[in-house]
Design an enzyme around this catalytic site. Structure first.
Site, short mmCIF file in Angstrom:
data_model
loop_
_atom_site.label_atom_id
_atom_site.label_comp_id
_atom_site.label_asym_id
_atom_site.label_seq_id
_atom_site.Cartn_x
_atom_site.Cartn_y
_atom_site.Cartn_z
N TYR A 188 44.25 -40.99 27.14
CA TYR A 188 42.87 -40.53 27.35
C TYR A 188 42.64 -39.19 26.63
CZ TYR A 188 38.50 -39.72 29.98
OH TYR A 188 37.19 -39.50 30.34
N LYS A 194 39.91 -38.76 23.68
CA LYS A 194 38.76 -37.86 23.82
C LYS A 194 38.86 -36.69 22.83
CE LYS A 194 36.46 -40.10 26.99
NZ LYS A 194 35.14 -40.68 26.73
P1 NAD Z 1 32.33 -45.77 34.57
O1 NAD Z 1 33.61 -46.52 34.68
O2 NAD Z 1 31.31 -45.93 35.63
O3 NAD Z 1 31.63 -46.05 33.17
C1 NAD Z 1 32.25 -46.55 32.03
C2 NAD Z 1 31.39 -47.67 31.49
O4 NAD Z 1 31.90 -48.10 30.23
C3 NAD Z 1 31.38 -48.88 32.43
O5 NAD Z 1 30.04 -49.30 32.64
C4 NAD Z 1 32.17 -49.92 31.66
O6 NAD Z 1 31.76 -51.25 31.92
C5 NAD Z 1 31.88 -49.53 30.22
N1 NAD Z 1 32.88 -50.03 29.28
C6 NAD Z 1 34.22 -49.97 29.39
N2 NAD Z 1 34.79 -50.58 28.34
C7 NAD Z 1 33.78 -51.03 27.55
C8 NAD Z 1 33.74 -51.75 26.33
N3 NAD Z 1 34.86 -52.14 25.69
N4 NAD Z 1 32.53 -52.03 25.79
C9 NAD Z 1 31.39 -51.66 26.41
N5 NAD Z 1 31.37 -51.00 27.59
C10 NAD Z 1 32.56 -50.69 28.14
O7 NAD Z 1 32.76 -44.25 34.44
P2 NAD Z 1 31.94 -42.96 33.98
O8 NAD Z 1 32.61 -41.83 34.62
O9 NAD Z 1 30.49 -43.15 34.15
O10 NAD Z 1 32.30 -42.89 32.41
C11 NAD Z 1 31.35 -42.77 31.39
C12 NAD Z 1 31.93 -41.93 30.27
O11 NAD Z 1 32.13 -40.60 30.74
C13 NAD Z 1 33.29 -42.40 29.77
O12 NAD Z 1 33.35 -42.28 28.36
C14 NAD Z 1 34.24 -41.42 30.43
O13 NAD Z 1 35.44 -41.30 29.72
C15 NAD Z 1 33.41 -40.17 30.38
N6 NAD Z 1 33.85 -39.12 31.31
C16 NAD Z 1 33.86 -39.32 32.64
C17 NAD Z 1 34.28 -38.30 33.49
C18 NAD Z 1 34.31 -38.44 34.99
O14 NAD Z 1 34.86 -37.55 35.65
N7 NAD Z 1 33.76 -39.49 35.56
C19 NAD Z 1 34.72 -37.08 32.95
C20 NAD Z 1 34.69 -36.91 31.57
C21 NAD Z 1 34.26 -37.94 30.76
#
Ligand code: NAD
Length: 249
Positions: free
Chosen positions: A154, A158
């Protein structure tokens, strides 16, 4: 409204941060294409948007496959005729240090989080170039900014998104396309549910966060709104950290 007459694609828009971004963009006047793998989840975001009078379309897409991403762009252009904004939000997290991370897990995380950002940008850029304006917002992470224990794939993925953002900003800034990223801290979504249910893990996150709380998807959506709107026309290659102060020390 801050996104009136704009067309936006939000990947991973069926849940968490992507869903909050899609709903907020629609409230601000954008027509939103909600893209991701699970049609039912995408459709629930679309229904939410339509309930408040907005316009949206659900398109199933796997961001790690160029043919799938190409289809997403075609469907968007067929329905709305242009692409003003792309939010590369789809992502997965798989835990593991360098020894325990399997080659398969490494490939999977890099394929979705890093290659997916590249593929969606590659596919959307020609249409933005044609209209002479566009905004790309990449959802990176503070795990791409500082190290996070036990998160080898990860952090690598990122970190790639962070520097891909800077590189693409250099290539496409001269063409009037703003490319920026957001680096969220810990946000309450499906991705972090497991950690946040563990009281000790949650306590340690809170101890590192000066603002004293876990972030909400809307905290990130407001940052995305700024980077997608005309208000950020002079911002390029920026990594906007939204982490309650985690990385300030
Ligand atoms: P989440 O799991 O709710 O959202 C991720 C989404 O990506 C899901 O809807 C999933 O179906 C979709 N996805 C996964 N693989 C895919 C693919 N191959 N094609 C299309 N869609 C796909 O989690 P989130 O926290 O809302 O994550 C959203 C973004 O934010 C991600 O990139 C995550 O890395 C980033 N992020 C999250 C956090 C946190 O603390 N939640 C922190 C930093 C960054």
């Amino acid at each position: 409204m801050r996104l009136e007459n704009k067309v936006a694609i939000v990947t991973g828009g069926g849940s968490g941060i992507g869903q909050a971004i899609a709903i907020l963009f629609a409230k601000e006047g954008a027509k939103v294409v909600v893209a991701g793998r699970r049609l039912e989840a995408l459709q629930s975001t679309v229904t939410e948007i339509e309930k408040s009078g907005g316009e949206a379309l659900a398109v199933t897409a796997d961001v790690s496959s160029f043919s799938s991403v190409h289809n997403l762009i075609q469907k968007t252009l067929e329905k709305f005729g242009k692409i003003d904004i792309l939010v590369n939000n789809a992502g997965i997290y798989l835990p593991g240090d360098a020894v325990s991370t399997t080659e398969e897990d490494w490939d999977k995380v890099l394929a979705i989080d890093a290659k997916g950002t590249f593929l969606c940008s590659k596919a959307a850029l020609p249409s933005m170039l044609k209209q002479g304006k566009g905004k790309i917002v990449n959802i990176a992470s503070i795990a791409g900014w500082v190290g996070f224990e036990g998160s080898t794939a990860y952090c690598a993925a990122k970190g790639a998104v962070v520097n891909l953002t800077r590189e693409m900003a250099l290539d496409y800034g001269p063409k009037n396309i703003n490319i920026n990223a957001i680096a969220p801290g810990i946000i309450e979504t499906d991705m972090t549910q497991g950690f946040l249910q563990d009281e000790n893990a949650k306590k340690s996150f809170l101890a590192k966060t000066p603002m004293g709380r876990i972030g909400k998807p809307l905290d990130i959506a407001y940052a995305a709104l700024y980077l997608a709107s005309d208000e950020s026309d002079f911002v390029a290659g920026e990594i906007l950290v939204v982490d309650g102060g985690w990385t300030a020390r």
